[in-house]
Motif scaffolding. Sequence first.
Motif, mmCIF file in Angstrom:
data_model
loop_
_atom_site.group_PDB
_atom_site.id
_atom_site.type_symbol
_atom_site.label_atom_id
_atom_site.label_comp_id
_atom_site.label_asym_id
_atom_site.label_seq_id
_atom_site.Cartn_x
_atom_site.Cartn_y
_atom_site.Cartn_z
ATOM 1 N N UNK A 172 -5.396 8.178 -1.249
ATOM 2 C CA UNK A 172 -6.087 8.223 -2.538
ATOM 3 C C UNK A 172 -5.199 7.807 -3.706
ATOM 4 N N UNK A 173 -3.905 7.685 -3.447
ATOM 5 C CA UNK A 173 -3.053 7.177 -4.514
ATOM 6 C C UNK A 173 -2.529 5.785 -4.185
ATOM 7 N N UNK A 174 -3.187 5.147 -3.240
ATOM 8 C CA UNK A 174 -2.748 3.818 -2.789
ATOM 9 C C UNK A 174 -3.845 2.772 -2.958
ATOM 10 N N UNK A 175 -3.427 1.548 -3.221
ATOM 11 C CA UNK A 175 -4.360 0.431 -3.378
ATOM 12 C C UNK A 175 -5.208 0.213 -2.129
ATOM 13 N N UNK A 204 3.134 -9.432 -7.773
ATOM 14 C CA UNK A 204 3.186 -9.328 -9.243
ATOM 15 C C UNK A 204 4.272 -8.343 -9.686
ATOM 16 N N UNK A 205 4.727 -8.532 -10.933
ATOM 17 C CA UNK A 205 5.731 -7.606 -11.466
ATOM 18 C C UNK A 205 5.187 -6.186 -11.491
ATOM 19 N N UNK A 210 5.758 -0.671 -8.772
ATOM 20 C CA UNK A 210 5.203 0.567 -8.218
ATOM 21 C C UNK A 210 3.775 0.891 -8.631
ATOM 22 N N UNK A 211 3.121 -0.038 -9.336
ATOM 23 C CA UNK A 211 1.748 0.272 -9.766
ATOM 24 C C UNK A 211 0.743 0.020 -8.641
ATOM 25 N N UNK A 212 -0.242 0.891 -8.562
ATOM 26 C CA UNK A 212 -1.347 0.752 -7.619
ATOM 27 C C UNK A 212 -2.603 0.477 -8.443
ATOM 28 N N UNK A 217 -6.736 1.453 -13.169
ATOM 29 C CA UNK A 217 -8.200 1.577 -13.139
ATOM 30 C C UNK A 217 -8.701 3.015 -12.949
ATOM 31 N N UNK A 218 -7.776 3.946 -12.719
ATOM 32 C CA UNK A 218 -8.138 5.375 -12.700
ATOM 33 C C UNK A 218 -7.020 6.121 -13.425
#
Length: 407
Positions: A172-175, A204-205, A210-212, A217-218
């Motif tokens: 739930x915390x992953x793309x 992408x940078x 570390x962004x998912x 989007x949430x």
Amino acid sequence: MDVLRLCACITVGLLACGSGGWAFAQAQNAGSQATIEKTFPHSNKCKRCHERVYEEWETSPLAKSIHSPAFRVSLEAYISSAGGKDKALCFRCHAPHVREFADHVELFVEQAKVGNPSLDGVACSQCHLIKQVDRAKHPPEPKYEIGGKTLYGPYKDFVQNLAHQSMESNLFQKSDLCLNCHQSVPSAMNLGKANDLLGNWDQSRAVKSGKECQTCHMPQQVGESANGEKKRTIANHSFPGRIGKLRQEAAKLDVQTKVDGDKTTVVVKVQSLVPHNLPATHPAWASVVLDLEIKGKNLKTVFSDKRVYGRTYVDAKGQPTIFDFEAVKVAHDTVLKPEETREETFTFPTPKDTKTFDVEVGLSYGPLNGPATFLQRVEAESSQGSQDPVFQPIEIVKRMENVPVGK
Ligand code: HEC
Ligand code: HEC
Ligand code: HEC
Ligand code: HEC
Ligand code: HEC
């Protein structure tokens, strides 16, 4: 109604039946919906305790995933097309509980056609019953845990409740959770590598830092995860995208204007800050438009031009198509790639009889686009007719400057 007709009704399906058959079929579908909702509880059931989450989700496009006139019309086009035998196909992402209820696919089709479905599309249990996502599959496939009372979510230290069991799942915390619906569309598999909605997002940078998907989007906030519980870190369920403030973080526009006698040149740098393609290329008519407008004397528009970012496709007969399920080849691809900067040059006659002029540059999601017959069908299917929001552009960013003509 005689037995023969009753049978015909069941096999032919709903729409072909007379009124007697219709009533019978409705009763049967109500039963079918109840069966489905025993396994995938309706979002109304969650609302009782998760009011905030429900209200956020309700405003999101996800809550309307089988409701829009554009969806209805393209579903119909798909089902009546040569390749449209797999009636569940669109629903695997737009109402994914169809995966577990393949026998009930007519109910999904019927509800989508009615236009005001009581059946959920992408709602609470459609995400929170996902136990695993298999990324080896293309597109990635969700595995639902059904028949139990366990809902998966981000918390390890959840508070117990009487309605369901909870279980922590780092999915739930992953793309990965999002990719099963957002990475590629199985109906467009003819396109091979070009069937990729997001592009090289993982290079992408933003993603490397570390962004998912959920980070943007949430977005996280602090509040009640269930009514009356103590405040903690929660995730916004309004899924900002076309709707919401996230749009303002989509792109930067840099505008340079050079007046050279009778000729003026405007160079616009569009810097996408989005870590994936913009726009995502399903539905195939999705576009982002860069508009330039030059306002001269009395603020009258003396020049305008635009650039369109998106993909266009051709079908097996070599004709242009707006449906990815008919596409066999990409004709043009002008999509803004992850974090790309695109430079556009516009040249026009310098406005006359004025000391200054205005340069207005705007980036927006384009309105619904396609052949006139398609647009008319969508208009006819919408309760708002030509006022349906799908016919309006959605502004992303805008820049305006006043430029002197003289030296
Ligand atoms: C079961 C399939 C499915 C899953 C899983 C899913 N989505 Fe979606 N998503 C959709 C569909 C279908 C729509 C389009 C709804 C509509 O407009 O009809 C959508 C729309 C969106 C939008 C709005 C896009 C816009 O144009 O405004 C965002 C943002 C979004 N999803 C983000 C996510 C994120 C983040 C995740 C993972 C946490 C996720 N989605 C998981 C199917 C899914
Ligand atoms: C692999 C998952 C997937 C499949 C299969 C899929 N869609 Fe979608 N669909 C999405 C997602 C995700 C979005 C949201 C895209 C966005 O906003 O960027 C979407 C958006 C749309 C939209 C625009 C939003 C709306 O509701 O008006 C339409 C129309 C649409 N899909 C029609 C279809 C049709 C028709 C089919 C079957 C031929 C289909 N889709 C199959 C995932 C899917
Ligand atoms: C598209 C998938 C998706 C849908 C639809 C969805 N959720 Fe979630 N939900 C998530 C994800 C992902 C998280 C974890 C996000 C994070 O922690 O970054 C989450 C977190 C939660 C949490 C933990 C607390 C919080 O508020 O963040 C609750 C409770 C919850 N969801 C309930 C619901 C309910 C109720 C609905 C329907 C009204 C719903 N969810 C719809 C994906 C979804
Ligand atoms: C009787 C009230 C009640 C109902 C009904 C209810 N929940 Fe919950 N739910 C809770 C409580 C209380 C928590 C714990 C919140 C916390 O720990 O902060 C919770 C936690 C959750 C979590 C987080 C689990 C975790 O471990 O991360 C999710 C996801 C969730 N609920 C989804 C749903 C969904 C989906 C529905 C509808 C099918 C639903 N809930 C119905 C009371 C309820
Ligand atoms: C660094 C932040 C960020 C991350 C990470 C991110 N996005 Fe986006 N996304 C954006 C921005 C900004 C936009 C464009 C503005 C908007 O529509 O709000 C956007 C737009 C979208 C849209 C709607 C645009 C369209 O063309 O239909 C969808 C759908 C979407 N993102 C899905 C995803 C998914 C799925 C992931 C994970 C694989 C993801 N995003 C990761 C920032 C992000």
